[in-house]
Design an enzyme around this catalytic site. Structure first.
Site, short mmCIF file in Angstrom:
data_model
loop_
_atom_site.label_atom_id
_atom_site.label_comp_id
_atom_site.label_asym_id
_atom_site.label_seq_id
_atom_site.Cartn_x
_atom_site.Cartn_y
_atom_site.Cartn_z
N ARG A 12 -0.48 11.92 13.13
CA ARG A 12 -0.98 11.27 11.59
C ARG A 12 -1.81 12.58 10.77
NH1 ARG A 12 -3.39 5.87 13.71
NH2 ARG A 12 -1.35 4.62 13.55
N LEU A 65 -15.95 4.66 13.14
CA LEU A 65 -17.14 5.47 12.73
C LEU A 65 -17.40 6.22 13.94
CD1 LEU A 65 -19.31 6.17 10.84
CD2 LEU A 65 -20.60 4.47 11.64
N HIS A 87 -0.05 -2.39 14.26
CA HIS A 87 -1.40 -2.86 14.19
C HIS A 87 -1.74 -2.88 15.68
CE1 HIS A 87 -0.88 -4.99 10.16
NE2 HIS A 87 -0.66 -3.82 10.18
N GLY A 103 -3.19 3.34 4.86
CA GLY A 103 -2.76 2.32 6.14
C GLY A 103 -3.72 2.83 7.65
N ASP A 104 -3.28 2.12 8.51
CA ASP A 104 -3.88 2.41 9.86
C ASP A 104 -5.35 2.48 9.84
OD1 ASP A 104 -1.10 2.78 10.63
OD2 ASP A 104 -1.12 4.76 10.18
N GLU A 105 -5.95 1.64 8.98
CA GLU A 105 -7.49 1.65 8.95
C GLU A 105 -8.06 0.88 9.98
OE1 GLU A 105 -5.49 0.65 6.67
OE2 GLU A 105 -5.61 1.39 4.55
P1 GDP Z 1 -3.79 -0.86 11.21
O1 GDP Z 1 -2.34 -0.38 11.02
O2 GDP Z 1 -4.51 -0.81 10.11
O3 GDP Z 1 -3.89 -2.06 12.26
O4 GDP Z 1 -4.35 0.27 12.25
P2 GDP Z 1 -3.57 0.81 13.57
O5 GDP Z 1 -3.77 0.17 14.66
O6 GDP Z 1 -2.39 1.38 13.34
O7 GDP Z 1 -4.55 2.17 13.75
C1 GDP Z 1 -6.06 1.99 14.16
C2 GDP Z 1 -6.13 2.70 15.37
O8 GDP Z 1 -7.30 2.93 15.73
C3 GDP Z 1 -5.57 1.94 16.70
O9 GDP Z 1 -5.39 2.72 17.71
C4 GDP Z 1 -7.00 1.06 17.22
O10 GDP Z 1 -7.01 0.70 18.48
C5 GDP Z 1 -8.05 2.09 16.87
N1 GDP Z 1 -9.28 1.68 16.50
C6 GDP Z 1 -9.46 0.40 15.61
N2 GDP Z 1 -10.77 0.53 15.57
C7 GDP Z 1 -11.42 1.72 16.17
C8 GDP Z 1 -12.92 2.09 16.23
O11 GDP Z 1 -13.75 1.48 15.65
N3 GDP Z 1 -13.00 3.06 16.94
C9 GDP Z 1 -12.12 3.88 17.77
N4 GDP Z 1 -12.18 4.93 18.26
N5 GDP Z 1 -10.59 3.39 17.70
C10 GDP Z 1 -10.42 2.32 16.65
MG MG Z 2 -1.10 0.90 11.68
#
Ligand code: GDP
Ligand code: MG
Length: 426
Positions: A307, A334, A40, A11-13
């Site tokens: 996390r 990345l 999200h 999760g949280d990808e």
């Molecule tokens: P989800 O639950 O899969 O939608 O993911 P989350 O939103 O819980 O967690 C992903 C976190 O990484 C969020 O805070 C996004 O703003 C952040 N994020 C997403 N893509 C990127 C990225 O490519 N680079 C960085 N630095 N942050 C990202």
């Molecule tokens: Mg999430």
């Protein structure tokens, strides 16, 4: 055209972020499982949003958003989420938000039950499940016991309120056993009246709507919550969610069991994170964990919990890709690895002195140790890269190595949280 966006890991990808981006080519975005335990995060020209129940297409004006029948819906929470988005200038009406009449309502006593059970587990075993305490496991259990209220009942509340006394009496058998005061039926009716009343205009047969839309050639995207390793059947039970997070469930949980997916896009993180308890073989501890957590801002979007983190786990990711039937991958975050001169990857597990490459049964994970390998890092800022050619060689090689380890094409790479910070690889 039916596409699912699902999580390959714990999760949280970055599913929300990728749905926000890729929904530009879709007419409908539909959540098909889970509840407000999702978090999200979406950052775009309209601001920064954390979505729990609403699909991440809600920020695009021309996209219709659907909460499917596989979801569990906390009415009060949803009202709050809609209100907050409206305050930020997002238009929400029954035209762009539709809630399945078959979706189940998470009741306040489910939240209470979740809290009481986590506390009991903590005392009894010292190992709570790491629930988000939002009533998700109890309401899914009630669903399979067939003792629930569904969204469609809000359209005929007389019948619904007539069922409250019996269901509450049944629930109180459990609530009282935990030593808590019984739930009052009238409080539940008041709750359904107050928040259900605000949402009933959004309720419809979303299966019918989706079937018609599909027949008209509309493009439909399914948005999963959590990842493969949190799936109720295929994940690290019991440290999973209580719903099916996998792509194959999307048509069922959306309301179109008759339709087949055209594409499954797996969202995979360039390293690993895991919120809550459970086996996490590739986990970093101490300074290594702090460095990676801070670089990635790894704190739960729904709960604020720090996390757990680790390097990319090829064993778990391969399994996640298989579960999701992923046709292509979006590799996220990345840029978080920018600071490393050398990057570790968990390429295998060691079990009883043997190296294994296949993800084992959950109980066995407790005895697995990670096998780490090192590759050269790029050690520079890649957040402004917008094409594969812009990437330093080491970053490009890292992507190609993950592709090889996972035997799946990486189509998109995100290098920042903002909508535009991504690369299309081919
Ligand atoms: P989800 O639950 O899969 O939608 O993911 P989350 O939103 O819980 O967690 C992903 C976190 O990484 C969020 O805070 C996004 O703003 C952040 N994020 C997403 N893509 C990127 C990225 O490519 N680079 C960085 N630095 N942050 C990202
Ligand atoms: Mg999430």
């Amino acid at each position: 055209m039916l596409t699912s966006i699902c999580g390959i890991n714990w999760g949280d990808e970055g599913k929300g972020r990728m749905v926000d981006l890729l929904s530009q080519d879709y007419d409908i975005v539909c959540r098909y499982q889970g509840g407000n335990n999702a978090g999200h995060t979406v950052i775009n020209d309209k601001g920064r949003f954390i979505l729990n129940l609403l699909p991440s297409g809600i920020l695009r004006e021309n996209v219709v958003n659907i909460l499917g029948c596989g979801m569990v819906i906390d009415l009060k929470h949803l009202c709050g989420e809609i209100e907050n988005l409206r305050k930020a200038g997002i238009k929400i009406s029954p035209y762009n938000l539709k809630i399945s009449d078959k979706a189940v309502i998470t009741m306040p006593y489910n939240v209470l039950q979740d809290v009481m059970e986590e506390e009991r587990l903590e005392k009894a075993t010292g190992k709570p499940y790491g629930s988000t305490r939002r009533g998700i496991a109890p309401i899914y259990a009630d669903k399979y016991m067939k003792k629930v209220f569904r969204m469609g009942e809000l359209l005929n509340t007389k019948l619904m309120y007539g069922r409250v006394a019996d269901i509450v009496e049944w629930k109180n058998l459990t609530v009282k056993a935990y030593g808590h005061d019984p739930v009052k039926p009238q409080d539940m009716i008041d709750y359904l009246e107050e928040y259900g009343g605000k949402l009933k205009d959004y309720v419809c047969d979303t299966g019918l709507y989706l079937n018609k839309a599909n027949a008209e050639g509309k493009r439909i995207m399914f948005e999963a919550q959590l990842g493969a390793l949190r799936d109720i059947d295929y994940g690290i039970v019991p440290y999973t969610s209580s719903s099916s997070t996998i792509a194959a469930y999307a048509p069922i949980g959306a309301g179109v069991p008759n339709l087949k997916l055209d594409k499954s896009i797996g969202i995979m993180k360039a390293y690993s994170s895991c919120v809550g308890a459970g086996p996490f073989t590739c986990e970093y501890f101490g300074d290594k964990a702090v460095t990676l957590r801070e670089a990635g801002g790894e704190y739960g979007a729904a709960t604020g919990r720090p996390r757990r983190v680790g390097p990319f786990d090829a064993v778990a990711s391969r399994y996640g890709i298989m579960c999701q039937g992923a046709d292509e991958i979006a590799l996220t975050k990345l840029d978080v690895l920018d600071g490393y001169e050398e990057i570790e990857i968990c390429t295998a597990y060691e079990l009883d002195g043997k190296v294994i490459h296949d993800f084992p049964f959950t109980d066995v994970l407790d005895y697995c140790k990670p096998v780490f390998e090192k590759v050269k890092g790029w050690h520079c800022d890649i957040s402004a890269c917008r094409t594969a050619e812009d990437l330093p060689k080491e970053a490009y090689d890292y992507i190609k190595l993950l592709e090889k380890l996972c035997n799946c094409k990486i189509k998109y790479v995100s290098v920042g949280a903002e909508r535009e910070a991504f690369i299309t690889m081919y």
